[in-house]
Design a protein around this motif. Sequence first.
Motif, PDB file in Angstrom:
ATOM      1  N   GLY A   1       0.818  -1.211   0.000  1.00  0.00           N
ATOM      2  CA  GLY A   1       0.000   0.000   0.000  1.00  0.00           C
ATOM      3  C   GLY A   1       0.847   1.254   0.000  1.00  0.00           C
ATOM      4  O   GLY A   1       0.530   2.233  -0.691  1.00  0.00           O
ATOM      5  N   ASP A   2       1.932   1.253   0.762  1.00  0.00           N
ATOM      6  CA  ASP A   2       2.834   2.407   0.790  1.00  0.00           C
ATOM      7  C   ASP A   2       3.448   2.672  -0.576  1.00  0.00           C
ATOM      8  O   ASP A   2       3.823   3.811  -0.900  1.00  0.00           O
ATOM      9  CB  ASP A   2       3.949   2.182   1.821  1.00  0.00           C
ATOM     10  CG  ASP A   2       3.418   2.211   3.248  1.00  0.00           C
ATOM     11  OD1 ASP A   2       2.291   2.723   3.452  1.00  0.00           O
ATOM     12  OD2 ASP A   2       4.121   1.716   4.160  1.00  0.00           O
ATOM     13  N   LEU A   3       3.556   1.612  -1.378  1.00  0.00           N
ATOM     14  CA  LEU A   3       4.107   1.757  -2.738  1.00  0.00           C
ATOM     15  C   LEU A   3       3.010   2.003  -3.762  1.00  0.00           C
ATOM     16  O   LEU A   3       3.266   1.963  -4.970  1.00  0.00           O
ATOM     17  CB  LEU A   3       4.893   0.496  -3.109  1.00  0.00           C
ATOM     18  CG  LEU A   3       6.171   0.231  -2.309  1.00  0.00           C
ATOM     19  CD1 LEU A   3       6.713  -1.154  -2.616  1.00  0.00           C
ATOM     20  CD2 LEU A   3       7.224   1.291  -2.609  1.00  0.00           C
ATOM     21  N   THR A   4       1.791   2.265  -3.282  1.00  0.00           N
ATOM     22  CA  THR A   4       0.599   2.496  -4.112  1.00  0.00           C
ATOM     23  C   THR A   4       0.349   1.347  -5.086  1.00  0.00           C
ATOM     24  O   THR A   4      -0.039   1.554  -6.235  1.00  0.00           O
ATOM     25  CB  THR A   4       0.683   3.835  -4.878  1.00  0.00           C
ATOM     26  OG1 THR A   4       1.757   3.770  -5.818  1.00  0.00           O
ATOM     27  CG2 THR A   4       0.883   5.007  -3.928  1.00  0.00           C
ATOM     28  N   LEU A   5       0.601   0.118  -4.620  1.00  0.00           N
ATOM     29  CA  LEU A   5       0.329  -1.073  -5.421  1.00  0.00           C
ATOM     30  C   LEU A   5      -0.971  -1.697  -4.928  1.00  0.00           C
ATOM     31  O   LEU A   5      -1.058  -2.131  -3.787  1.00  0.00           O
ATOM     32  CB  LEU A   5       1.483  -2.065  -5.306  1.00  0.00           C
ATOM     33  CG  LEU A   5       2.806  -1.606  -5.934  1.00  0.00           C
ATOM     34  CD1 LEU A   5       3.948  -2.529  -5.519  1.00  0.00           C
ATOM     35  CD2 LEU A   5       2.679  -1.556  -7.456  1.00  0.00           C
ATOM     36  N   ASN A   6      -1.970  -1.714  -5.800  1.00  0.00           N
ATOM     37  CA  ASN A   6      -3.283  -2.214  -5.422  1.00  0.00           C
ATOM     38  C   ASN A   6      -3.336  -3.734  -5.564  1.00  0.00           C
ATOM     39  O   ASN A   6      -2.956  -4.291  -6.590  1.00  0.00           O
ATOM     40  CB  ASN A   6      -4.369  -1.582  -6.310  1.00  0.00           C
ATOM     41  CG  ASN A   6      -5.753  -1.983  -5.873  1.00  0.00           C
ATOM     42  OD1 ASN A   6      -6.053  -2.003  -4.684  1.00  0.00           O
ATOM     43  ND2 ASN A   6      -6.606  -2.312  -6.836  1.00  0.00           N
ATOM     44  N   ILE A   7      -3.810  -4.426  -4.523  1.00  0.00           N
ATOM     45  CA  ILE A   7      -3.927  -5.882  -4.535  1.00  0.00           C
ATOM     46  C   ILE A   7      -5.279  -6.265  -5.129  1.00  0.00           C
ATOM     47  O   ILE A   7      -6.326  -5.839  -4.645  1.00  0.00           O
ATOM     48  CB  ILE A   7      -3.803  -6.457  -3.108  1.00  0.00           C
ATOM     49  CG1 ILE A   7      -2.409  -6.152  -2.538  1.00  0.00           C
ATOM     50  CG2 ILE A   7      -4.058  -7.953  -3.108  1.00  0.00           C
ATOM     51  CD1 ILE A   7      -2.248  -6.544  -1.084  1.00  0.00           C
ATOM     52  N   THR A   8      -5.251  -7.080  -6.190  1.00  0.00           N
ATOM     53  CA  THR A   8      -6.493  -7.513  -6.829  1.00  0.00           C
ATOM     54  C   THR A   8      -6.989  -8.843  -6.264  1.00  0.00           C
ATOM     55  O   THR A   8      -8.188  -9.101  -6.233  1.00  0.00           O
ATOM     56  CB  THR A   8      -6.319  -7.642  -8.350  1.00  0.00           C
ATOM     57  OG1 THR A   8      -5.242  -8.548  -8.618  1.00  0.00           O
ATOM     58  CG2 THR A   8      -5.988  -6.286  -8.964  1.00  0.00           C
ATOM     59  N   GLN A   9      -6.068  -9.708  -5.844  1.00  0.00           N
ATOM     60  CA  GLN A   9      -6.451 -10.954  -5.178  1.00  0.00           C
ATOM     61  C   GLN A   9      -5.223 -11.517  -4.468  1.00  0.00           C
ATOM     62  O   GLN A   9      -4.082 -11.204  -4.837  1.00  0.00           O
ATOM     63  CB  GLN A   9      -7.022 -11.978  -6.162  1.00  0.00           C
ATOM     64  CG  GLN A   9      -6.069 -12.430  -7.249  1.00  0.00           C
ATOM     65  CD  GLN A   9      -6.666 -13.540  -8.108  1.00  0.00           C
ATOM     66  OE1 GLN A   9      -7.671 -14.146  -7.784  1.00  0.00           O
ATOM     67  NE2 GLN A   9      -6.020 -13.833  -9.235  1.00  0.00           N
ATOM     68  N   GLN A  10      -5.481 -12.353  -3.462  1.00  0.00           N
ATOM     69  CA  GLN A  10      -4.366 -12.938  -2.719  1.00  0.00           C
ATOM     70  C   GLN A  10      -4.825 -14.202  -2.007  1.00  0.00           C
ATOM     71  O   GLN A  10      -6.014 -14.411  -1.770  1.00  0.00           O
ATOM     72  CB  GLN A  10      -3.814 -11.952  -1.692  1.00  0.00           C
ATOM     73  CG  GLN A  10      -4.757 -11.689  -0.521  1.00  0.00           C
ATOM     74  CD  GLN A  10      -4.156 -10.729   0.494  1.00  0.00           C
ATOM     75  OE1 GLN A  10      -3.481  -9.779   0.144  1.00  0.00           O
ATOM     76  NE2 GLN A  10      -4.423 -10.969   1.762  1.00  0.00           N
ATOM     77  N   ILE A  11      -3.858 -15.074  -1.699  1.00  0.00           N
ATOM     78  CA  ILE A  11      -4.111 -16.210  -0.826  1.00  0.00           C
ATOM     79  C   ILE A  11      -2.985 -16.279   0.187  1.00  0.00           C
ATOM     80  O   ILE A  11      -1.846 -15.903  -0.099  1.00  0.00           O
ATOM     81  CB  ILE A  11      -4.210 -17.553  -1.595  1.00  0.00           C
ATOM     82  CG1 ILE A  11      -2.931 -17.812  -2.413  1.00  0.00           C
ATOM     83  CG2 ILE A  11      -5.435 -17.608  -2.462  1.00  0.00           C
ATOM     84  CD1 ILE A  11      -2.894 -19.200  -3.008  1.00  0.00           C
TER      85      ILE A  11
END
Length: 529
Positions: free
Chosen positions: A455-465
């Motif tokens: 988040g600090d790198l402004t990278l949006n997570i679309t999905q995760q496990i």
Amino acid sequence: MELTMSTMRPLAKCAVKITGPRVSSPSNVCPLRSKIAARVPGGVRASRRFVVKAVASMPESDEISLMKRLLELAEERERNSSAPAPAAAEGDYSGPTFNIQTFNAISAVGLERYDNGSFGAGRYSISGDVSELPGEPMAIMLRSHKLQVDEVAPTVRAIARCGAGTNNIPVAEMTELGIPVFNTPGANANSVMELVMCALLLTSRGILEGARHVEEVIVKEENGDHEKVAKRIEKDKSKFVGQELRGKTLGVIGLGQIGSRVVNAALAMGMKVVGYDPVLSVEAAWNLPGDRMTRATTLKELLSESDYLTIHVPYIKDVTHHMLNAETISYLKPNVHIINLARGEIVDGEIIASKYEDGTLTGKYISDFADPFLQDHPRFITLPHLGASTEEAEENAAAMAADEIMDFLETGTIRNSVNFPNAIMEPKQGAESARLCIVHKSTPGTLGKITTCLGDLTLNITQQINVSRGSIAYTVIDMETAPAEPDAMQNMIAAECDDIISTRFIGNPYTNELGTPGTYYYVRWAGQN
């Protein structure tokens, strides 16, 4: 709402927002593109998002043309989002390769899988000699080689054993290093099942003893005279009277891939079957014949009912070591025949030998593992380790191991690992995303630190496990866009999270960038990145 000329005209007087994939055609091919580029700072390439405003004074013919073009673009975008991603043509890959180090002779059928993967030939280099690889090995593929820790380079991210057992691999040490160890359960199941059925006949009919008697006694005593040998063969058959399998009870310990096949084969031969497996999976249960067999609730129950006993459990120290010991052997019928094609250490051979000596046990024990206490005993039949020694089994195991390595290196998928949890996350179709795989200790708060860093790198997570097994955890994250500097991203995550063991940046799931060899990864224990 259905779009017609009458419904579209009023819309032209409103702000219309279109979000879509990058358009690669030159602006003079698409008139709308040049209009959009003029209105959006940085143009379409910079924003990938554009807004078109129709002015109230725009001529009606221009309005109609514009709205037709908007409708065409919307339809094209819908088609693109539902169409499967195109696979790369075979042989079109010419970049750096994934390097696979092999030990032992691996079946050619398995090695050929690397040329028939998602991206065609040329993506993998395989050799038993590290000096012949174009770079450091990224995975190890082996059969029976006793792997040492110092044979595992820091670049190795996966180890696959072409077979079910992994006692020739230092699994605990690999777990600490964050390296998943794969096996191939079921690949040799049919081969082992057939040998079990053979062993049932060998224990019940005196086949080996009879053959030895002919060769070592009759032929020698009759000096090879054919007529005399023929008469003796008929006369001496009474020395080897056995029993039929039909109607007898077979106890099967372990109802996995092999055990379930043994159950079905024994039932087909008219045997009664009792099975025991305290950790039976749902998947394995589907392979069982339901009420045609009996499931014992305790090991004692199974042992006390069995005329024949066959063992199909893995060797786990302090769990299945000497599963047949002084106590459990006391539950057996005196004339039980024991088949152990799993691991020698599961049966306490010293106790079996003592029971033969005092007459408590009178049946045979057949195994493809030597035993120092039973080696010369006439009731102990030793075979070479033939369980998986068929062409078909070796081919199946090698192909399965190759698929597991490719899945892991290219997508981060984990299937059939003996030390890591299963982890399967399909990339979102059509998404322009980037995948990050992280091996870390299973400790509270680590996942939160990872997502905070992104988040600090402004990278949006679309999905995760996020899955764990014992002390090890594995996290796979898809990000909406690729980071500008994957190395800096991974360094930042590792610096913020002390429990991270390694990270690996994969790439875009639906282009030839997925799993690109040589993409940056971080390995804490090796002190390298």
